[in-house]
Design a protein around this motif. Structure first.
Motif, mmCIF file in Angstrom:
data_model
loop_
_atom_site.group_PDB
_atom_site.id
_atom_site.type_symbol
_atom_site.label_atom_id
_atom_site.label_comp_id
_atom_site.label_asym_id
_atom_site.label_seq_id
_atom_site.Cartn_x
_atom_site.Cartn_y
_atom_site.Cartn_z
ATOM 1 N N ARG A 231 0.855 -1.006 -0.103
ATOM 2 C CA ARG A 231 -0.013 -0.006 -0.012
ATOM 3 C C ARG A 231 0.968 1.326 0.105
ATOM 4 O O ARG A 231 1.948 1.103 0.640
ATOM 5 N N PRO A 232 0.411 2.404 -0.387
ATOM 6 C CA PRO A 232 1.159 3.777 -0.535
ATOM 7 C C PRO A 232 1.234 4.229 0.988
ATOM 8 O O PRO A 232 0.472 3.916 1.713
ATOM 9 N N ASP B 60 1.736 7.396 3.657
ATOM 10 C CA ASP B 60 0.673 8.560 3.846
ATOM 11 C C ASP B 60 0.994 9.825 2.660
ATOM 12 O O ASP B 60 0.016 10.259 2.436
ATOM 13 N N LYS B 61 2.377 9.932 2.387
ATOM 14 C CA LYS B 61 2.691 10.913 1.396
ATOM 15 C C LYS B 61 2.410 10.749 0.153
ATOM 16 O O LYS B 61 2.781 11.150 -0.809
ATOM 17 N N ASP B 62 2.323 9.214 -0.196
ATOM 18 C CA ASP B 62 2.437 8.597 -1.473
ATOM 19 C C ASP B 62 3.474 8.749 -2.443
ATOM 20 O O ASP B 62 3.568 8.721 -3.650
ATOM 21 N N ASN B 63 4.853 8.664 -1.401
ATOM 22 C CA ASN B 63 6.216 8.971 -1.850
ATOM 23 C C ASN B 63 6.678 7.433 -2.023
ATOM 24 O O ASN B 63 7.305 7.120 -3.150
ATOM 25 N N PHE C 197 5.913 3.120 -0.967
ATOM 26 C CA PHE C 197 5.095 1.828 -0.863
ATOM 27 C C PHE C 197 5.446 1.271 0.529
ATOM 28 O O PHE C 197 6.659 1.001 0.607
ATOM 29 N N LYS D 155 2.865 1.340 -8.950
ATOM 30 C CA LYS D 155 1.615 1.774 -9.188
ATOM 31 C C LYS D 155 0.589 1.110 -10.132
ATOM 32 O O LYS D 155 -0.673 1.566 -10.284
#
Length: 856
Positions: free
Chosen positions: A779-780, A782-785, A787, A838
Motif C-alpha cells: 500500500r502507498p 501517507d505521502k504517496d512517495n 510503498f 502503481k
C-alpha cells in the motif's frame, strides 16, 4: 530353526498380537482402565511362563514394581520388575536369572529390572527414596509367596511416614521447578508436569506409606477425600490416562510430552475438529490443561490434609485474626466449617486477608477444602454485590501480594468464577508460535511483570520502568488493564475490541474513577499498538512519532502503554524479549514524550537540528575535528537525518569522512550500544541487487537481521545500516565476528556474479505442524512517495534473502526494512519504491511471487 527359537517367536508374536488387539479395542471403547489392566495381564502371563521354564518358580520371587506393580502398563512404558533372591543365593540361580532377563528382551519387552536379596532391598530402600517408592507399589507375579510377604512386612516396619512425606513433597517441588513451575507450556509432559499423573501417584504413595489407603475410595472412607472430589479426581485421572495411551500409540514409543507433531492427530482421536475460532489441537490442549488444573487444585488440597493426618501429634496453635478467620500453625484457617455458606462475601475476603498477612504461608487444609467447594456460591448475585466488588478491587490496591493472590484465585477456580470471561480462557493454548503459556497463565505473567516493576527489590532490572510505575498514580489501573488485555482471546474477531467491551463493563460495574475507566479501556484496545510501531515503523522519523503522540494524547497514557507493552512482551516467552526491543520501545517513549511536552506539535526542523548537534557532540568526544562531517553531510538529504538517530549519524561520519568515493564496497561493523547484536555499515557505489546480496550473505551465515536502513547519497553511493543478531549458541569473540563480517561481506558485495536463489532453510517443528499462511500487503504511504510492503510468514533461515531476491528481480529499491520475529513468526515491513508499483497488474504479480517464495 532351533528348538529354543520357537517359543521365543511364539511369545514375541503373541505379545505383538495382544498389543494390537488391545489398541484396537481401546480405540473402540476409549476405556483406559481396561486397557491398562489387560496389558498388565498379558505381560504377567508371558513372564510367569518364562519364569517357570527357567526353573525359577520355587527358587526366587518375581515381583512387579512401579507402574507395572500398580497394575497400570501404558503402551510404551518400561516393565519394572524385582527379582527377589534367597540369601544365601545358590550359584545356579544367577545364571537362570541372567537367561530370564535376556529372554524378556528377546520377546520384545522393555524392562527395568533389579536383582536383590531381602537385606539389599531393605538397605537400599532406607537410603534412596526412589527405590523405596518403587518397592511401595509391588505385587507378586511368580515364585514363592513367603519371601515376598516377609519383605513387604519388613519394608512397612522400617518406613518412616514423616520422612517419606517430606521427601516426596520436596521431590514434587523440584519436579515442578524442572517443568517451569507451571503446567501451561506448549508441550506439557503428561506424567511429570504440574497437574500430571505423577502428582496423583504422589498423593497415593504418601497415603499408602502412612497406612491411609492406596486408592481414591479408601481416601473417601478415611474422610481425606469427599465423594465429589473423588469423582473429579477420577475423571481427571482417566482423561490423563487416555491422553497418555493415545500419545504412546500414535508415537509408537514411550513419549510423555504432548509434542507439536502429534497434537493434531491426538485431537482427531478425541473426535475434535477445527472451528473458525479454534484448531482441534487447541481444543485438545484446553481439555488437557483443565484436567491438569483440577489435579493441581486437588493436589493442593489433599497434600495438606495428608500432612495434617501424618503430623497429628503436632500441637495446634491458633491466633485470632477476625470474625471469620484465624491463624493455624502459620496458615490462614476458618473459624467455622460452613463460614462460606453463611457468609459468601468471606470467599474474596479470605484472599484479601491472606494477602495482608504475608507471615502466613497459605491456607490451612480445612479452609482449602471449604474454599474450593464454595466456588458455586459465586454467581451473578454474588458478582453484583457491592461488598464483593469492593473487595475484589481492594486486592489490586494492596501494596504487596497481588501476583500470589491472583495465582491462588486462579488455581482454585475463584478468579474464573468471579470473571466468567476469564474462566473461558483458562487452559486455552495459543498456537501463534511465540506464546509459550496458555492465555490465563500469560495474563497472570503480565500482571506479575507489572508488579515486579513496582517492587524495590527488582528496581535494578528495569530502573527507568520502576521509576515510571512508582510515580504512577493509582497503579491498580495498570494491573486491571493487564488482567483484561487478552481476556477475549479465542472468541473469534479482534480480541482487543472484544476485550475493550469486557473491560468497560467491568470498570462501570465496579465504580472506578472515570479517568481510570477510560485509561483501562484504552489500554486494552491499544495494547499492541506501541509494540507494532516500535518494531514495524521508523521511530526516528518525527512524523511517525507525531502520529503516535497524537494517538496517546497524554503523558499518563504514554507511561501506562509503555509499561503494559514491556510487561506483555516479556510475558509471552523468555526468548521473545531482548535489549534491542527494549531500546526501540524506550526510544519511542522518550520521543513521544518530547512531542507531548511541546503540546503535541512536531517541529521537524528543530528536531533535525537537535539531532545534528547531538551527532557533532559525539564526534567531538571521539576527537574528530570540527567540520570533518561536512563533506559527507553535504551528500545527504533530510530523509537520511530523519531515518537515523544521532549515534548512527556520528558513527557514519566518523568512519566515512576520510574516503567519500571509494571504488570498492566498504563494510564496517561494531558491537551495538546495548551489546545485543552487531551494527553493520555498508558503503558502496550503488548498484542493483546490493541489498539482496547483503541479505543473502547474512542468511548463509545464520545472522538474523533485526533492522535495515537503506539510503542512497546524492553522489550515487549506497549507505546501508543493518542491525544483526549473532547465531544461537555462538561462543566466539565479538571481535572475531566483527572482523569476519567486515572482510567476508565486503568480498561478497565486490563479486559480480548473478544473484543466486537463496537455499531453503530448515523450519522448526512448531512451524511445521502449525504453519502460517503467508500474507503480503502493498500500500502507498501517507505521502504517496513510497510503498509499504508488509509480510507475515513462518520464520526460517534465509527468509529475508528470498524476499530481497524477489524485490531485486522486480527492480525495486528498499528504503528501509523492519524485521520483527516473534518465536517462529516473522512480521516484516519494508519501505519500497520503483517503477510498476502503481500498476495494479505488476503489484498483483509481485504479491503472488512473494507468497510463492514464502511458501518454499
Amino acid at each position: 530353526m532351533t528348538l529354543a527359537a520357537t517359543p521365543l517367536q511364539h511369545w514375541r508374536q503373541t505379545l505383538a498380537d495382544k498389543r494390537q488387539q488391545l489398541a484396537e479395542r481401546y480405540r473402540e471403547t476409549r476405556d483406559a482402565q481396561t486397557y491398562l489392566r489387560r496389558y498388565c495381564q498379558a505381560v504377567d502371563e508371558a513372564l510367569q511362563t518364562l519364569w517357570r521354564e527357567q526353573g525359577l518358580d520355587g527358587e526366587a520371587s518375581l515381583a512387579a514394581v512401579g507402574g507395572y506393580g500398580r497394575g497400570q502398563l501404558f503402551p510404551g512404558s518400561d516393565i519394572d520388575i524385582l527379582i527377589l533372591l534367597p540369601d544365601p543365593t545358590p550359584a545356579d540361580i544367577n545364571d537362570k536369572v541372567t537367561r530370564f532377563i535376556g529372554l524378556m528382551w528377546d520377546i520384545g519387552l522393555e524392562i527395568g529390572h533389579s536383582v536383590r536379596t531381602e537385606a539389599e532391598c531393605l538397605r537400599e530402600a532406607q537410603s534412596d527414596i526412589t527405590i523405596e517408592t518403587n518397592l511401595l507399589e509391588n505385587r507378586l507375579v511368580a515364585g514363592p509367596v513367603t519371601p515376598w510377604l516377609q519383605l513387604i512386612q519388613k519394608l512397612e516396619a522400617q518406613r518412616d511416614p514423616l520422612a517419606f512425606f517430606e521427601g516426596k513433597t520436596r521431590e514434587q517441588q523440584q519436579r515442578h521447578t524442572r517443568h517451569f513451575g507451571v503446567s501451561n507450556n506448549l508441550e506439557p509432559n503428561l506424567k511429570e508436569s504440574p497437574g500430571g499423573l505423577r502428582d496423583l501417584h504422589t498423593i497415593l504413595w504418601i497415603s499408602k506409606a502412612a497406612g491411609l489407603g492406596d486408592n481414591w475410595d479408601a481416601l473417601v472412607r478415611r474422610g481425606i477425600l469427599t465423594l465429589a472430589e473423588a469423582r473429579l479426581i477420577k475423571h481427571s485421572e482417566e482423561q490423563l490416562q487416555k491422553l497418555r495411551i493415545d500419545l504412546h500409540l500414535l508415537a509408537r514409543r514411550r513419549e510423555d510430552r504432548l509434542i507439536f507433531d502429534l497434537q493434531q492427530q491426538m485431537a482427531q482421536a478425541w473426535s475434535l475438529a477445527d472451528t473458525p475460532a479454534k484448531r482441534a489441537s487447541e481444543q485438545l490442549m484446553q481439555l488437557y490443561f483443565r484436567a491438569a488444573k483440577t489435579v493441581n487444585q486437588l493436589n493442593g488440597i489433599l497434600l495438606p490434609n495428608l500432612r495434617g493426618r501424618i503430623y497429628c501429634q503436632v500441637p495446634r496453635v491458633t491466633q485470632h485474626i477476625n470474625e471469620h478467620f484465624h491463624a493455624v500453625n502459620g496458615m490462614l484457617g476458618i473459624r467455622e466449617v460452613n463460614v462460606f455458606d453463611k457468609h459468601p462475601h468471606a470467599i474474596l475476603e479470605a484472599f484479601l486477608t491472606l494477602q495482608r498477612h504475608p507471615e502466613l504461608s497459605g491456607f490451612a487444609p480445612r479452609m482449602l477444602r471449604a474454599l474450593w467447594h464454595a466456588r458455586s456460591q459465586i454467581n451473578e448475585r454474588f458478582r453484583q454485590d457491592a461488598r464483593n466488588r469492593a473487595t475484589f478491587l481492594q486486592i489490586f490496591r494492596e501494596p504487596s501480594g497481588l501476583t500470589r493472590t491472583l495465582r491462588r484465585m486462579n488455581l482454585y477456580g475463584i478468579l474464573g468464577q468471579y470473571l466468567p470471561n476469564f474462566g473461558q480462557i483458562v487452559g486455552q493454548m495459543q498456537h501463534d508460535l511465540f506464546h509459550v503459556y496458555t492465555v490465563d497463565e500469560h495474563i497472570l505473567m503480565v500482571v506479575r511483570n507489572l508488579r515486579r516493576f513496582a517492587i524495590s527489590a527488582y528496581n535494578h532490572e528495569y530502573p527507568f520502568l520502576s521509576r515510571l510505575i512508582n510515580d504512577f498514580e493509582r497503579p491498580e489501573a495498570l494491573y486491571l488493564a493487564g488482567l483484561f488485555h487478552d481476556i477475549a482471546k479465542g472468541r473469534g474477531g479482534d480480541h482487543s475490541q472484544l476485550g475493550k467491551a469486557d473491560a468497560e463493563a467491568f470498570c462501570r460495574s465496579h465504580g472506578l474513577l472515570e479517568e481510570d475507566c477510560a485509561l483501562i479501556v484504552w489500554l486494552v484496545q491499544h495494547h499492541l499498538t506501541m509494540s507494532s510501531i516500535a518494531q514495524k515503523q521508523d521511530i526516528y522519523d518525527p512524523e511517525t512519532v507525531g502520529r503516535f503522540a497524537e494517538l496517546v494524547q497524554t503523558p499518563r497514557r504514554l507511561a501506562a502503554l509503555y509499561l503494559l507493552t514491556v510487561a506483555d512482551i516479556r510475558g509471552t516467552s523468555p526468548k521473545v524479549w531482548n535489549t534491542w526491543k527494549a531500546k526501540l520501545l524506550e526510544d519511542l517513549y522518550h520521543a513521544a514524550l518530547r512531542v507531548l511536552s511541546r503540546g503535541g506539535e512536531t517541529d521537524i526542523a528543530s528536531e533535525l537540528e537537535a539531532r545534528k548537534n547531538q551527532a557533532r557532540a559525539l564526534l567531538r568526544l571521539h576527537a574528530i575535528p570540527d567540520g570533518v562531517e561536512a563533506g559527507l553531510w553535504a551528500q545527504l538529504d533530510t530523509v537520511y537525518f530523519l531515518r537515523h538517530e544521532a549515534k548512527e549519524i556520528a558513527w557514519h561520519a566518523r568512519v566515512l569522512n576520510r574516503q567519500l568515493a571509494p571504488d570498492a564496497p566498504q563494510v564496517k561493523a561494531r558491537l551495538a550500544d546495548d551489546h545485543d547484536g552487531i551494527q553493520v555499515l555498508v558503503y558502496s557505489p550503488d548498484r542493483p541487487e546490493l541489498f539482496a546480496r547483503a541479505c543473502a550473505f547474512f542468511g548463509r551465515t545464520n545472522y538474523s537481521i533485526a533492522d535495515a536502513k537503506v539510503y542512497t547519497t546524492r553522489h550515487g553511493y549506497a549507505l546501508d545500516t543493518f542491525h544483526v543478531f549473532v547465531p544461537e549458541h555462538h561462543d566466539g569473540d565479538y571481535r572475531d565476528m566483527i572482523n569476519f563480517i567486515e572482510f567476508e561481506l565486503a568480498a561478497t558485495l565486490a563479486q559480480d556474479q548473478p544473484l543466486q536463489q537463496p537455499p531453503q532453510g530448515r523450519i522448526s517443528r512448531h512451524l511445521k505442524h502449525f504453519p502460517i499462511t503467508p500474507q503480503v500487503s502493498i500500500r502507498p504511504d501517507d505521502k504517496d512517495n513510497y510503498f509499504i510492503l508488509s509480510i507475515v510468514a513462518g520464520d526460517r533461515p534465509g527468509l529475508l534473502a528470498r524476499i530481497a531476491k524477489v524485490l531485486a528481480d522486480y527492480r525495486l529499491n528498499v528504503q528501509s526494512a523492519k524485521i520483527m520475529t516473534l518465536g517462529s513468526r516473522a512480521e516484516d515491513s519494508f519501505l519500497i519504491s520503483g517503477p510498476g508499483l502503481k500498476d495494479d497488474k505488476t503489484a498483483l504479480a509481485l504479491e503472488a511471487e512473494l507468497i510463492a517464495a514464502l511458501r518454499i
